[in-house]
Write an enzyme that holds these catalytic residues in place. Structure first.
Site, short mmCIF file in Angstrom:
data_model
loop_
_atom_site.label_atom_id
_atom_site.label_comp_id
_atom_site.label_asym_id
_atom_site.label_seq_id
_atom_site.Cartn_x
_atom_site.Cartn_y
_atom_site.Cartn_z
N TYR A 74 0.93 -1.16 -0.01
CA TYR A 74 0.09 -0.12 -0.11
C TYR A 74 0.88 1.39 0.06
CZ TYR A 74 -3.58 -3.41 1.65
OH TYR A 74 -4.45 -4.50 1.59
N HIS A 84 0.05 -12.26 1.40
CA HIS A 84 -0.77 -11.26 0.63
C HIS A 84 -0.82 -11.74 -0.98
CE1 HIS A 84 -1.30 -6.63 -0.03
NE2 HIS A 84 -2.51 -7.32 -0.18
#
Length: 318
Positions: free
Chosen positions: A50, A134
């Site tokens: 992010y 992830h």
């Protein structure tokens, strides 16, 4: 709750304060996290992905003034950041930040430990509560062969409290639940008022194994927050049939004295396997709105009408 420190309640998804799609100032990011704390939110989720670490830095800075034992924080591994001198921006990966690093898929034990150490440095913490693999969609073999055992070691060493995987699909998450000893999985966008696919495999498996499920993407990236022409569904323009469906759900909600946003959050939270619902927010106003909606009652008659008209499975929400 299967493990102390696993997520619960309404959670704060920190992709937005990592400049997802558009820039957010440091002050706006701080105010968003502060508003979340003010509203009683105590679970915060981030990732190196992010904003190439920006989300972790901002989240860590904002949480530094609060007692560490009072909140749960998760980050992710599998995308290792390497310095990059090629210049440009990161918008191709969805973030309005300079491309100072590049992402390298790495599910080796060494890569995971290095990724986690870097996350802890950015967060300014000596531990996190939850670590997820992830988006290992295209790296299943490496994730199960190397990544998961590496997380098991970290858990056994007490470096992290809980381990799991975070994905936008249910098939591989179900495999993690059935075939490993994960504590929690993060399922984004696959259990919503418009997508019930997690009911087929993931949620029943989680109930059977006692595994916690965190639901992200309750608004399917925007369509269930504000259904209108041009609204997004799974980060692309919503097809007409889904827009019509969302508009119908909104009209039913309003007829029963509630809102579509409240119903979307309540639907996710109602399943017995779900321990937390993550909402992405980039401003204090968005946080307050999500918290208000989460606290808004949704009448039983709303759910019954949706069941009677085939918009929901007959048993949901329980």
């Amino acid at each position: 709750m299967t493990t102390p420190g696993t997520p619960s309640g309404l959670g704060f998804g920190a992709a937005g304060i990592g400049n997802l799609f558009t820039e957010v100032t440091d002050e706006q990011a701080y105010e968003a996290v502060s508003a979340a704390w003010q509203r009683g939110i105590r679970y915060y989720d981030t990732a190196p992905h992010y904003g190439i670490g920006l989300s972790e830095r901002r989240l860590g800075a904002a949480l530094r003034e609060h007692p560490r034992e009072e909140y749960t924080i998760s980050t992710k591994v599998g995308r290792r950041l390497e310095p990059w001198a090629g210049g440009g921006d990161d918008l191709a990966d969805g973030f309005a930040v300079p491309a100072t690093h590049r992402r390298v898929w790495d599910f080796t034990e060494d890569g995971i430990r290095r990724t986690l150490d870097a996350s802890l440095e950015r967060l300014g913490l000596d531990r996190v509560d939850v670590v997820y693999l992830h988006d290992p969609d295209d790296h299943a073999e490496a994730a199960f062969r190397d990544g998961y055992p590496a997380l098991e070691k970290l858990r056994s060493e007490g470096v992290v409290g809980a381990i799991g995987a975070g994905m936008n699909q249910t098939e591989m998450l179900t495999r993690f639940v059935r075939d490993t000893d994960v504590d929690v999985v993060l399922c984004a966008g696959r259990y919503t008022l418009l997508d019930h696919s997690a009911l087929t495999d993931l949620l029943p498996a989680a109930v059977a194994r006692g595994t916690s499920v965190v639901v992200g993407g309750a608004f399917n990236s925007g369509l269930l927050a504000d259904p209108r022409p041009g609204a997004t569904y799974n980060y692309t323009s919503a097809p007409p049939e889904l827009l019509d469906r969302a508009l119908h759900l909104k009209s039913v909600a309003e007829r029963h004295g509630t809102t579509l946003r409240a119903a979307a959050l309540a639907f996710c939270a109602a399943h017995p396997a779900v321990t937390s619902v993550l909402v992405g927010a980039r401003s204090a106003a968005e946080v307050h709105d999500c918290a208000d909606q989460f606290e808004t009652a949704v009448p039983p008659e709303f759910w019954q009408e949706l069941r009677d008209t085939g918009f929901l499975p007959v048993e949901e929400p329980s």
